[in-house]
Design a protein around this motif. Structure first.
Motif, PDB file in Angstrom:
ATOM      1  N   LYS A 132       0.833  -1.200   0.000  1.00  9.29           N
ATOM      2  CA  LYS A 132       0.000   0.000   0.000  1.00  9.29           C
ATOM      3  C   LYS A 132       0.872   1.256   0.000  1.00  9.29           C
ATOM      4  O   LYS A 132       0.577   2.245  -0.674  1.00  9.29           O
ATOM      5  CB  LYS A 132      -0.903  -0.014   1.231  1.00  9.29           C
ATOM      6  CG  LYS A 132      -1.877   1.159   1.281  1.00  9.29           C
ATOM      7  CD  LYS A 132      -2.772   1.084   2.484  1.00  9.29           C
ATOM      8  CE  LYS A 132      -3.721   2.279   2.502  1.00  9.29           C
ATOM      9  NZ  LYS A 132      -4.563   2.282   3.713  1.00  9.29           N
ATOM     10  N   GLN A 133       1.973   1.184   0.764  1.00 11.29           N
ATOM     11  CA  GLN A 133       2.901   2.316   0.827  1.00 11.29           C
ATOM     12  C   GLN A 133       3.514   2.579  -0.550  1.00 11.29           C
ATOM     13  O   GLN A 133       3.615   3.725  -0.989  1.00 11.29           O
ATOM     14  CB  GLN A 133       3.991   1.991   1.844  1.00 11.29           C
ATOM     15  CG  GLN A 133       4.924   3.136   2.176  1.00 11.29           C
ATOM     16  CD  GLN A 133       5.977   2.692   3.172  1.00 11.29           C
ATOM     17  OE1 GLN A 133       7.120   2.481   2.808  1.00 11.29           O
ATOM     18  NE2 GLN A 133       5.588   2.533   4.421  1.00 11.29           N
ATOM     19  N   ASP A 135       2.240   1.732  -3.518  1.00 10.05           N
ATOM     20  CA  ASP A 135       1.205   2.236  -4.432  1.00 10.05           C
ATOM     21  C   ASP A 135       0.921   3.716  -4.198  1.00 10.05           C
ATOM     22  O   ASP A 135       0.619   4.453  -5.139  1.00 10.05           O
ATOM     23  CB  ASP A 135      -0.088   1.423  -4.273  1.00 10.05           C
ATOM     24  CG  ASP A 135       0.064  -0.003  -4.778  1.00 10.05           C
ATOM     25  OD1 ASP A 135       0.980  -0.236  -5.575  1.00 10.05           O
ATOM     26  OD2 ASP A 135      -0.723  -0.879  -4.362  1.00 10.05           O
ATOM     27  N   GLU A 136       1.013   4.134  -2.933  1.00  6.97           N
ATOM     28  CA  GLU A 136       0.697   5.521  -2.597  1.00  6.97           C
ATOM     29  C   GLU A 136       1.804   6.479  -3.032  1.00  6.97           C
ATOM     30  O   GLU A 136       1.535   7.613  -3.448  1.00  6.97           O
ATOM     31  CB  GLU A 136       0.462   5.654  -1.092  1.00  6.97           C
ATOM     32  CG  GLU A 136       0.088   7.060  -0.652  1.00  6.97           C
ATOM     33  CD  GLU A 136      -0.220   7.148   0.841  1.00  6.97           C
ATOM     34  OE1 GLU A 136      -0.328   8.284   1.343  1.00  6.97           O
ATOM     35  OE2 GLU A 136      -0.335   6.101   1.495  1.00  6.97           O
ATOM     36  N   TYR A 137       3.067   6.018  -2.956  1.00  8.35           N
ATOM     37  CA  TYR A 137       4.187   6.927  -3.194  1.00  8.35           C
ATOM     38  C   TYR A 137       4.898   6.730  -4.535  1.00  8.35           C
ATOM     39  O   TYR A 137       5.762   7.529  -4.883  1.00  8.35           O
ATOM     40  CB  TYR A 137       5.224   6.788  -2.061  1.00  8.35           C
ATOM     41  CG  TYR A 137       4.793   7.468  -0.782  1.00  8.35           C
ATOM     42  CD1 TYR A 137       5.098   8.802  -0.547  1.00  8.35           C
ATOM     43  CD2 TYR A 137       4.061   6.779   0.183  1.00  8.35           C
ATOM     44  CE1 TYR A 137       4.705   9.430   0.625  1.00  8.35           C
ATOM     45  CE2 TYR A 137       3.660   7.393   1.356  1.00  8.35           C
ATOM     46  CZ  TYR A 137       3.975   8.715   1.573  1.00  8.35           C
ATOM     47  OH  TYR A 137       3.571   9.341   2.717  1.00  8.35           O
ATOM     48  N   ARG A 163       2.209   8.460   7.083  1.00  7.08           N
ATOM     49  CA  ARG A 163       1.633   7.169   6.728  1.00  7.08           C
ATOM     50  C   ARG A 163       2.668   6.227   6.134  1.00  7.08           C
ATOM     51  O   ARG A 163       2.335   5.168   5.623  1.00  7.08           O
ATOM     52  CB  ARG A 163       0.487   7.367   5.732  1.00  7.08           C
ATOM     53  CG  ARG A 163      -0.641   8.221   6.280  1.00  7.08           C
ATOM     54  CD  ARG A 163      -1.743   8.427   5.276  1.00  7.08           C
ATOM     55  NE  ARG A 163      -2.370   7.166   4.877  1.00  7.08           N
ATOM     56  CZ  ARG A 163      -3.396   7.103   4.040  1.00  7.08           C
ATOM     57  NH1 ARG A 163      -3.883   8.202   3.501  1.00  7.08           N
ATOM     58  NH2 ARG A 163      -3.921   5.931   3.727  1.00  7.08           N
TER      59      ARG A 163
END
Length: 512
Positions: A132-133, A135-137, A163
């Protein structure tokens, strides 16, 4: 009959973990199923395909053994596969690729099994968090971000971004700056990588993009696209150069970046620990851009070689130290900014070198053409550098030189041709004396001087030539004599004789 155990508390645990880690409930339940499947394999056999499912409504846990139906006999793995012939007796109508699912009795999670299941769940949740990290960054590379120093590991900083957690390595920080736990830090995201362990987000305070993004935050015209930053070169913490251009002729790009009384540039300088910043106008003309990049030094002359990306810059004698800068900093940054290799000469050095070149060329013409210094000097002044150029020049070109006529031009060309023939004969004899075979000399790409050079380097036969690599041949012949593509073609042609004899002749191993 399937055996199941109702466990509504599992759903409550999954909900709590999902809220705490800010991930999907379904991903937590899948991690639990993997953990229970592993515990089931530990009880019923590690080689078997044991799977667990959790009912999403009441938390019932169902354990089952899966066996794949395959066509070939015997099967590769009896624990997880069953031939179609036997499978159809167990379940008529089943086909290859389907599974036979056998329910298993529930297991009692002992201390070891529970500990294993917990480790699997924790690992799975950590993997989901990292994904998730990432995908977010992953689309935020090139942004400037604020964070808090969480801890220090061997000089590297782990930065809490809220986050996510990022790594700011020691070599990506500006010299002489230090951070303590709890300090706020602003940095540039230069890479986001998906890794199984460790940080995925990598920060930098030394990257050229960090300086560009800081100016974009301070200068509205850059943010709006009116002013564009074309290039940045940095010596982090010491000095930087930035080239800018304005798309609006009424706006001065340098002045806009400096700001009223230097307010805008000073804000960036403060963030970069006092790093001095030279803001220069970018130019499409390479020579003009290089002159601007060497500021504050004054430039007298620029000689460009676009093919080699090299440039000779001539400066007044009193400007040499300024152009080079302390420890070569000014010329190094200018080279990085313009992407040219810059050689700096003083006017005195350039004049001395020009005179030396003039003397060498004049001497060559005096000796080779048997003319006096005046005629040789006139030829040099007209741009002739070799006797070959004179031999191949047009009659009109030579006759147009002041003081020359058609008769003089014809005589010069005759003497030049005779000199070339004489040199060719001398080189050919020297080549033969060195033992260079005629088979090597038959390659049209080699001049007589090149053949002499090869003989002096020990390359005398086709086998000697074939044993070389392309870059070796280029290096032997000297700079500019032959490109690597031509050298490779010559070597491949030289190797052809190895294979002409087929099985009868011995084939030496060719160096790659």
């Amino acid at each position: 009959m399937e055996v199941s155990i109702p466990r509504p508390e599992l759903l409550l645990v999954a909900d709590a973990v999902a809220r705490e880690k800010m991930i999907e409930r379904e991903e937590v339940l899948e991690a639990m199923e993997q953990a229970m499947g592993k515990a089931g394999r530990a009880k019923y056999g590690l080689e078997k395909d044991i799977r667990a499912t959790i009912d999403r409504k009441n938390g019932e846990v169902k354990l089952s053994r899966w066996t794949e139906v395959v066509e070939e006999e015997p099967v590769e793995n009896e624990a997880t596969q069953m031939p179609l012939r036997i499978a159809q007796k167990v379940k008529p109508g089943i086909s290859v690729g389907e599974f036979i699912v056998d329910p298993l009795p529930p297991i009692d999670f002992g201390r070891i099994a529970a500990q294993t299941a917990k480790q699997v769940i924790v690992q799975r949740v950590r993997e989901v968090e990292r994904k998730k990290q990432f995908d977010e960054y992953k689309d935020r590379v090139g942004e400037v971000i604020n964070g808090v120093v969480k801890r220090t590991e061997y000089g590297n900083l782990m930065v809490d971004l809220g986050r996510a957690e990022a790594l700011l390595r020691r070599d990506e920080t500006i010299m002489r700056e230090s951070f303590k736990n709890g300090d706020r830090v602003r940095a540039y995201i230069y890479d986001v990588r998906e890794e199984t362990r460790g940080p995925q987000i990598f920060l930098s305070r030394t990257h050229p993009g960090f300086l560009a993004k800081l100016f974009a935050q301070e200068v509205p015209e850059i943010y709006d696209g009116i002013i564009e930053i074309k290039a940045v070169a940095r010596d982090p913490g010491s000095r930087a150069k930035m080239a800018v251009i304005s798309r609006d002729s009424s706006i001065d790009p340098v002045g806009a970046c400096v700001g009223m009384r230097g307010s805008r540039v000073q804000a960036v300088v403060a963030e970069l620990q006092g790093e001095k910043i030279d803001i220069i106008p970018w130019s499409q003309e390479s020579a003009t851009f290089i002159v601007n990049a060497l500021a504050p030094a004054e430039v007298s002359k620029v000689v460009l070689d676009d093919e080699e990306r090299r440039v000779e810059v001539v400066v007044p004698d009193d400007q040499l130290s300024l152009a080079i800068g302390r420890r070569g900093q000014n010329v190094r940054l200018a080279s990085q900014l313009t992407r040219y290799d810059i050689d700096i000469l003083t006017e005195a050095e350039e004049s001395e070198r020009r005179q030396e070149d003039f003397r060498k060329r004049t001497g060559l013409f005096v000796e080779g053409l048997d003319v006096d210094d005046v005629i040789a000097g006139l030829l040099v002044q007209e741009g002739f550098t070799t006797i070959e150029e004179i031999a191949t020049a047009e009659d009109d070109e030579l006759a147009s030189i002041e003081g020359f006529d058609e008769n003089v031009a014809a005589e010069l060309k005759r003497r030049a041709s005779e000199w070339l023939e004489r040199v060719e004969a001398e080189n050919d004899q020297k080549r033969r004396d060195l033992g260079v075979e005629d088979a090597v000399a038959e390659f049209d790409v080699f001049t007589s001087a090149m053949l002499v050079t090869l003989g002096e380097k020990g390359v005398k036969t086709l086998d000697d030539l074939a044993d070389l690599a392309g870059d070796e041949l280029v290096e032997m012949l000297g700079e500019g004599a032959m490109d690597e593509e031509t050298a490779n073609a010559v070597i491949m042609a030289a190797r052809e004789h190895w294979f002409e004899g087929g099985a009868e002749g011995e084939q030496p191993a060719a160096d790659a």
